[in-house]
Design a protein around this motif. Sequence first.
Motif, PDB file in Angstrom:
ATOM      1  N   ASN A 237      -1.585   8.586 -13.879  1.00  0.00           N
ATOM      2  CA  ASN A 237      -0.439   8.125 -14.896  1.00  0.00           C
ATOM      3  C   ASN A 237      -0.447   9.142 -16.029  1.00  0.00           C
ATOM      4  OD1 ASN A 237       1.052   5.997 -16.069  1.00  0.00           O
ATOM      5  ND2 ASN A 237      -0.571   4.835 -16.599  1.00  0.00           N
ATOM      6  N   SER A 238      -0.320  10.253 -15.444  1.00  0.00           N
ATOM      7  CA  SER A 238      -0.238  11.379 -16.408  1.00  0.00           C
ATOM      8  C   SER A 238       1.129  11.378 -17.479  1.00  0.00           C
ATOM      9  CB  SER A 238      -0.144  12.864 -15.585  1.00  0.00           C
ATOM     10  OG  SER A 238       0.968  12.785 -14.767  1.00  0.00           O
ATOM     11  N   ILE A 239       2.146  10.701 -16.939  1.00  0.00           N
ATOM     12  CA  ILE A 239       3.273  10.538 -17.829  1.00  0.00           C
ATOM     13  C   ILE A 239       3.200   9.790 -19.198  1.00  0.00           C
ATOM     14  CG2 ILE A 239       5.538   9.604 -18.032  1.00  0.00           C
ATOM     15  CD1 ILE A 239       6.135  10.427 -15.176  1.00  0.00           C
ATOM     16  N   MET A 240       2.134   8.853 -18.925  1.00  0.00           N
ATOM     17  CA  MET A 240       1.674   8.047 -20.165  1.00  0.00           C
ATOM     18  C   MET A 240       0.884   8.761 -20.991  1.00  0.00           C
ATOM     19  SD  MET A 240       2.834   4.800 -20.728  1.00  0.00           S
ATOM     20  CE  MET A 240       3.157   5.183 -22.444  1.00  0.00           C
ATOM     21  N   GLU A 241      -0.257   9.463 -20.137  1.00  0.00           N
ATOM     22  CA  GLU A 241      -1.054  10.344 -20.999  1.00  0.00           C
ATOM     23  C   GLU A 241      -0.229  11.341 -21.810  1.00  0.00           C
ATOM     24  OE1 GLU A 241      -4.405   9.741 -21.116  1.00  0.00           O
ATOM     25  OE2 GLU A 241      -4.191   8.097 -19.620  1.00  0.00           O
ATOM     26  N   THR A 242       0.583  11.979 -21.284  1.00  0.00           N
ATOM     27  CA  THR A 242       1.206  13.106 -21.846  1.00  0.00           C
ATOM     28  C   THR A 242       2.252  12.452 -23.190  1.00  0.00           C
ATOM     29  OG1 THR A 242       1.748  14.270 -19.969  1.00  0.00           O
ATOM     30  CG2 THR A 242       3.239  14.753 -21.805  1.00  0.00           C
ATOM     31  N   PHE A 243       2.687  11.110 -23.158  1.00  0.00           N
ATOM     32  CA  PHE A 243       3.385  10.671 -24.166  1.00  0.00           C
ATOM     33  C   PHE A 243       2.459  10.168 -25.249  1.00  0.00           C
ATOM     34  CE2 PHE A 243       4.146   6.381 -26.081  1.00  0.00           C
ATOM     35  CZ  PHE A 243       5.539   6.803 -26.855  1.00  0.00           C
ATOM     36  N   PHE A 244       1.221   9.733 -24.999  1.00  0.00           N
ATOM     37  CA  PHE A 244       0.206   9.335 -26.004  1.00  0.00           C
ATOM     38  C   PHE A 244      -0.155  10.678 -26.692  1.00  0.00           C
ATOM     39  CE2 PHE A 244      -1.077   5.230 -23.601  1.00  0.00           C
ATOM     40  CZ  PHE A 244      -0.368   4.497 -24.326  1.00  0.00           C
ATOM     41  N   GLY A 245      -0.310  11.816 -25.884  1.00  0.00           N
ATOM     42  CA  GLY A 245      -0.835  12.809 -26.570  1.00  0.00           C
ATOM     43  C   GLY A 245       0.066  13.352 -27.526  1.00  0.00           C
ATOM     44  N   ARG A 246       1.487  13.267 -27.014  1.00  0.00           N
ATOM     45  CA  ARG A 246       2.481  13.932 -27.908  1.00  0.00           C
ATOM     46  C   ARG A 246       2.769  13.079 -29.345  1.00  0.00           C
ATOM     47  NH1 ARG A 246       6.564  13.804 -24.218  1.00  0.00           N
ATOM     48  NH2 ARG A 246       6.357  15.752 -23.611  1.00  0.00           N
ATOM     49  N   LEU A 247       2.588  11.582 -29.093  1.00  0.00           N
ATOM     50  CA  LEU A 247       2.733  10.761 -30.149  1.00  0.00           C
ATOM     51  C   LEU A 247       1.735  11.024 -31.108  1.00  0.00           C
ATOM     52  CD1 LEU A 247       3.592   7.052 -30.085  1.00  0.00           C
ATOM     53  CD2 LEU A 247       1.381   7.759 -31.380  1.00  0.00           C
ATOM     54  N   LYS A 248       0.396  10.891 -30.673  1.00  0.00           N
ATOM     55  CA  LYS A 248      -0.619  11.270 -31.529  1.00  0.00           C
ATOM     56  C   LYS A 248      -0.613  12.647 -32.515  1.00  0.00           C
ATOM     57  CE  LYS A 248      -3.932   7.808 -29.410  1.00  0.00           C
ATOM     58  NZ  LYS A 248      -5.260   7.863 -28.875  1.00  0.00           N
ATOM     59  N   THR A 249      -0.152  13.415 -31.511  1.00  0.00           N
ATOM     60  CA  THR A 249      -0.299  14.931 -32.299  1.00  0.00           C
ATOM     61  C   THR A 249       1.029  14.985 -33.504  1.00  0.00           C
ATOM     62  OG1 THR A 249      -0.720  16.203 -30.410  1.00  0.00           O
ATOM     63  CG2 THR A 249       0.383  17.325 -32.087  1.00  0.00           C
ATOM     64  N   GLU A 250       1.925  14.247 -33.245  1.00  0.00           N
ATOM     65  CA  GLU A 250       3.055  14.372 -34.151  1.00  0.00           C
ATOM     66  C   GLU A 250       2.904  13.151 -35.353  1.00  0.00           C
ATOM     67  OE1 GLU A 250       6.824  13.955 -31.906  1.00  0.00           O
ATOM     68  OE2 GLU A 250       6.279  15.917 -30.944  1.00  0.00           O
ATOM     69  N   MET A 251       2.359  12.353 -35.137  1.00  0.00           N
ATOM     70  CA  MET A 251       2.132  11.141 -36.062  1.00  0.00           C
ATOM     71  C   MET A 251       1.037  10.706 -36.692  1.00  0.00           C
ATOM     72  SD  MET A 251       1.979   7.837 -35.018  1.00  0.00           S
ATOM     73  CE  MET A 251       2.896   6.873 -35.998  1.00  0.00           C
ATOM     74  N   TYR A 252      -0.313  11.134 -35.859  1.00  0.00           N
ATOM     75  CA  TYR A 252      -1.532  10.362 -36.057  1.00  0.00           C
ATOM     76  C   TYR A 252      -2.531  11.384 -36.440  1.00  0.00           C
ATOM     77  CZ  TYR A 252      -5.682   7.946 -35.026  1.00  0.00           C
ATOM     78  OH  TYR A 252      -7.008   7.513 -34.830  1.00  0.00           O
ATOM     79  N   TYR A 253      -2.657  12.430 -35.653  1.00  0.00           N
ATOM     80  CA  TYR A 253      -3.874  13.550 -35.798  1.00  0.00           C
ATOM     81  C   TYR A 253      -3.872  13.930 -37.238  1.00  0.00           C
ATOM     82  CZ  TYR A 253      -5.292  12.744 -30.980  1.00  0.00           C
ATOM     83  OH  TYR A 253      -5.728  12.289 -29.712  1.00  0.00           O
TER      84      TYR A 253
END
Length: 300
Positions: A237-253
């Motif tokens: 399910n790497s597509i979903m993992e990539t999305f979560f990584g992008r989202l967290k990098t841009e608005m969470y971490y």
Amino acid sequence: IGIEITTEKNKNRLLEKMLSKAMEIAGCDAGTLYVLKDASLHFKIMKTLSMGVDRGVGGDEIDLPPVALKEENVCAYTAIHKELVNNGYNVNHKRIQRLMHEMNLLGKRPKEKYHSYKGEVGTVADNVINRDFSTTAPLQKWTTDVSQFSFTWGKCYLSPILDMNTNEVISYDLALSPNLDQIGRMLDQAFEKFPSVKGLIFHSDQGWQYRHARFRNALKEHGIIQSMSRKGNCYDNSIMETFFGRLKTEMYYGCEKDYSSFESFAIAMQEYIDYYNNERIQAKTKWMPPVKFRETSICA
């Protein structure tokens, strides 16, 4: 850190001073040396080792080369030991471990992750997708997962549906608890937006929510084919993992302290999803935002 390494005692003194200096520069308290999952502090520690250390070779002080930050998911004493070895120091990793233990210096543990797998409950669907994420049009394949966000005020959970063709967030739900109601709300939004999705393949991991009869029946009612990853295999399910990584990098971490409550984070999440769907361009979507790419694909 000018200390001659001529005796065992001097070697220990050097290592102790290096670790103490690293802790001082990194700004850590006496109890914890944060090395893992914190690139900035890790960099400071590694830079400490490159500040110029006397190796006891003719009394000459040698500047160590800049360190490329490559280490992740390794314990602190291992990273520091490897860095010393890479720069010519013949020292046993057990000595580093012992000295750090004596100084009560601990590596930082990875952040807790949410795992929806609860054992052999419910029904497991076949892995229909089998890492074949290719599509020819929107609304052929969807994927979903749940990701955890931690704050000082507690935790919350994001459950989105992503279209594998457009990368569009079809729907999402943000909640304080990862339960069936959250999954139900997410599905209701998706089916309200796209009522006719017969033949679509819906992929997920083997989380308990997706094994539950309520979820499986909702898919059957809309003519959707269910697909599940193999157990414990994030690449399925790497597509979903990539999305979560992008989202967290841009608005969470690094921004966790900006969200003082669940409500403030929910507003930020809504704004980000809207930006992601309608403004954020991607190479996969021919440098168009996901929604525009979908609309263009349907009209073509």
